[in-house]
Design an enzyme around this catalytic site. Structure first.
Site, PDB file in Angstrom:
ATOM      1  N   TYR A   1      -1.872  -9.613   0.708  1.00  0.00           N
ATOM      2  CA  TYR A   1      -1.985  -8.177   1.008  1.00  0.00           C
ATOM      3  C   TYR A   1      -3.405  -7.696   0.722  1.00  0.00           C
ATOM      4  CZ  TYR A   1      -0.475  -3.222   1.003  1.00  0.00           C
ATOM      5  OH  TYR A   1      -0.318  -1.876   1.275  1.00  0.00           O
TER       6      TYR A   1
ATOM      7  N   SER B   1      -5.599   0.834   1.443  1.00  0.00           N
ATOM      8  CA  SER B   1      -4.839   0.947   0.200  1.00  0.00           C
ATOM      9  C   SER B   1      -5.806   0.857  -0.981  1.00  0.00           C
ATOM     10  CB  SER B   1      -3.857  -0.229   0.129  1.00  0.00           C
ATOM     11  OG  SER B   1      -3.214  -0.293  -1.124  1.00  0.00           O
TER      12      SER B   1
HETATM   13  P1  NDP Z   1       6.943   1.817   5.649  1.00  0.00           P
HETATM   14  O1  NDP Z   1       7.572   0.486   5.461  1.00  0.00           O
HETATM   15  O2  NDP Z   1       7.791   3.030   5.551  1.00  0.00           O
HETATM   16  O3  NDP Z   1       6.168   1.868   7.043  1.00  0.00           O
HETATM   17  C1  NDP Z   1       5.594   0.751   7.651  1.00  0.00           C
HETATM   18  C2  NDP Z   1       5.517   1.010   9.145  1.00  0.00           C
HETATM   19  O4  NDP Z   1       4.873  -0.100   9.770  1.00  0.00           O
HETATM   20  C3  NDP Z   1       6.889   1.162   9.773  1.00  0.00           C
HETATM   21  O5  NDP Z   1       6.872   2.255  10.660  1.00  0.00           O
HETATM   22  C4  NDP Z   1       7.062  -0.135  10.544  1.00  0.00           C
HETATM   23  O6  NDP Z   1       7.815   0.098  11.728  1.00  0.00           O
HETATM   24  C5  NDP Z   1       5.628  -0.457  10.900  1.00  0.00           C
HETATM   25  N1  NDP Z   1       5.461  -1.872  11.253  1.00  0.00           N
HETATM   26  C6  NDP Z   1       5.668  -2.961  10.479  1.00  0.00           C
HETATM   27  N2  NDP Z   1       5.490  -4.079  11.195  1.00  0.00           N
HETATM   28  C7  NDP Z   1       5.142  -3.687  12.448  1.00  0.00           C
HETATM   29  C8  NDP Z   1       4.842  -4.376  13.656  1.00  0.00           C
HETATM   30  N3  NDP Z   1       4.842  -5.716  13.731  1.00  0.00           N
HETATM   31  N4  NDP Z   1       4.547  -3.648  14.773  1.00  0.00           N
HETATM   32  C9  NDP Z   1       4.545  -2.297  14.717  1.00  0.00           C
HETATM   33  N5  NDP Z   1       4.826  -1.590  13.608  1.00  0.00           N
HETATM   34  C10 NDP Z   1       5.124  -2.286  12.486  1.00  0.00           C
HETATM   35  O7  NDP Z   1       5.763   1.869   4.576  1.00  0.00           O
HETATM   36  P2  NDP Z   1       4.529   2.906   4.355  1.00  0.00           P
HETATM   37  O8  NDP Z   1       4.716   4.155   5.110  1.00  0.00           O
HETATM   38  O9  NDP Z   1       4.319   2.939   2.906  1.00  0.00           O
HETATM   39  O10 NDP Z   1       3.326   2.054   4.988  1.00  0.00           O
HETATM   40  C11 NDP Z   1       2.371   2.583   5.901  1.00  0.00           C
HETATM   41  C12 NDP Z   1       0.998   2.035   5.566  1.00  0.00           C
HETATM   42  O11 NDP Z   1       0.590   2.530   4.299  1.00  0.00           O
HETATM   43  C13 NDP Z   1       0.899   0.508   5.482  1.00  0.00           C
HETATM   44  O12 NDP Z   1      -0.270   0.068   6.130  1.00  0.00           O
HETATM   45  C14 NDP Z   1       0.799   0.260   3.985  1.00  0.00           C
HETATM   46  O13 NDP Z   1       0.122  -0.938   3.692  1.00  0.00           O
HETATM   47  C15 NDP Z   1       0.030   1.485   3.545  1.00  0.00           C
HETATM   48  N6  NDP Z   1       0.116   1.783   2.108  1.00  0.00           N
HETATM   49  C16 NDP Z   1       1.312   2.079   1.531  1.00  0.00           C
HETATM   50  C17 NDP Z   1       1.383   2.300   0.161  1.00  0.00           C
HETATM   51  C18 NDP Z   1       2.685   2.552  -0.541  1.00  0.00           C
HETATM   52  O14 NDP Z   1       2.698   2.537  -1.780  1.00  0.00           O
HETATM   53  N7  NDP Z   1       3.786   2.820   0.163  1.00  0.00           N
HETATM   54  C19 NDP Z   1       0.173   2.270  -0.683  1.00  0.00           C
HETATM   55  C20 NDP Z   1      -1.032   1.997   0.047  1.00  0.00           C
HETATM   56  C21 NDP Z   1      -1.041   1.762   1.385  1.00  0.00           C
HETATM   57  P3  NDP Z   1       8.876  -0.919  12.411  1.00  0.00           P
HETATM   58  O15 NDP Z   1       9.525  -1.702  11.308  1.00  0.00           O
HETATM   59  O16 NDP Z   1       9.803   0.015  13.133  1.00  0.00           O
HETATM   60  O17 NDP Z   1       8.058  -1.743  13.345  1.00  0.00           O
END
Ligand code: NDP
Length: 248
Positions: free
Chosen positions: A156, A143
């Site tokens: 974070y 990020s």
């Molecule tokens: P979402 O919340 O849409 O996606 C997060 C994903 O992580 C989900 O598919 C969730 O699936 C999964 N996840 C969370 N906990 C677990 C776990 N314990 N085991 C397996 N899977 C897990 O958010 P984003 O798509 O935005 O996030 C994706 C990545 O991008 C993250 O690493 C985030 O930090 C990064 N990011 C996002 C930004 C933003 O502004 N959105 C900016 C910069 C980075 P489930 O709940 O089904 O397990």
């Protein structure tokens, strides 16, 4: 027609929504067989069905990345089912913003276990397979918060700074074995990530900030991952920092 990733196998964590879901679609469109990991199985099943309806190959591997044996199984199942593993996208993440003073330490632990340890363990489990192939690509979703710290984001920030350090050390260890690493550093992306913020005022200020701009979409980030993993073998795209134009 032939596509850049025909015959390749890609495993994406956090594939049940947001950036992970869009990345799965983008890599499948390039011809990769895709393994979908996250906790919410119905969402994974639905995405896999959509990919298969378009003629792709998809495998659902329900996984909690905080569970080390789940992570090991995720890698093994993908490898056994598809016969190889070319691309690992460590994307699963949570962003539980709150000031240190009022933080619930369970939230610290969850962020470290999902964002950092989960990614480290998945990388560790995949590496022997990539080494044996003499080729592979690890994409770690960090990020802007992996380079810039800010109020409410201490935990974070700690995990994403950690991802950046881990990925660079890893790169130095394995690049001469033909294994590539890419760090993806998105700014604000419109996804479900903000919905889980526990602290009301931190959540409100983020929501206001997101509404003040035209944020990135998950597809914008998926395209940057697609770019990195479709370069010729001698090209290693180490890092991509990508913000909405309106983000300061
Ligand atoms: P979402 O919340 O849409 O996606 C997060 C994903 O992580 C989900 O598919 C969730 O699936 C999964 N996840 C969370 N906990 C677990 C776990 N314990 N085991 C397996 N899977 C897990 O958010 P984003 O798509 O935005 O996030 C994706 C990545 O991008 C993250 O690493 C985030 O930090 C990064 N990011 C996002 C930004 C933003 O502004 N959105 C900016 C910069 C980075 P489930 O709940 O089904 O397990």
């Amino acid at each position: 027609s032939s596509e850049a990733l025909d015959g390749s196998v890609a495993l994406v964590t956090g594939a049940s929504s947001g950036i992970g879901e869009a990345t799965v679609k983008a890599l499948a469109e390039e011809g990769a067989s895709v393994a979908l990991a996250a906790r919410r199985e119905p969402q994974l099943r639905d995405l896999a069905d959509r990919i298969e309806a378009e003629g792709g190959d998809a495998l659902v591997v329900p996984t909690d990345v905080t569970d080390e044996s789940d992570v090991q199984e995720m890698i093994e199942t993908t490898h056994e089912e598809f016969g190889r593993l070319d691309i690992l996208v460590n994307n699963a993440g949570v962003m539980l913003l709150e000031p240190v003073e009022h933080a619930d330490t369970d939230n610290f632990q969850q962020m470290v276990e999902v964002n950092l340890l989960g990614l480290m363990n998945a990388t560790h489990a995949a590496l022997p397979i990539l080494q044996e192939q003499g080729q592979g690509h690890i994409v770690n979703v960090s990020s802007v918060a992996g380079r810039q710290a800010s109020t409410n984001a201490s935990g974070y920030n700690a995990t994403k700074f950690g991802v950046n350090g881990f990925t660079e050390a890893l790169r130095q260890e394995i690049t001469q074995d033909g294994i590539r690493t890419t760090l993806i550093e998105p700014g604000v992306v419109d996804t479900e990530l903000q919905e889980h913020i526990p602290n009301e005022s931190a959540k409100e200020s983020i929501e206001e900030w997101v509404e003040s701009m035209n944020p990135l979409t998950s597809e914008d980030i998926a395209r940057s991952i697609q770019y990195a993993v479709t370069q010729p073998q001698h090209v290693s795209v180490n890092e991509i920092l990508i913000r909405p134009t309106q983000q300061q």
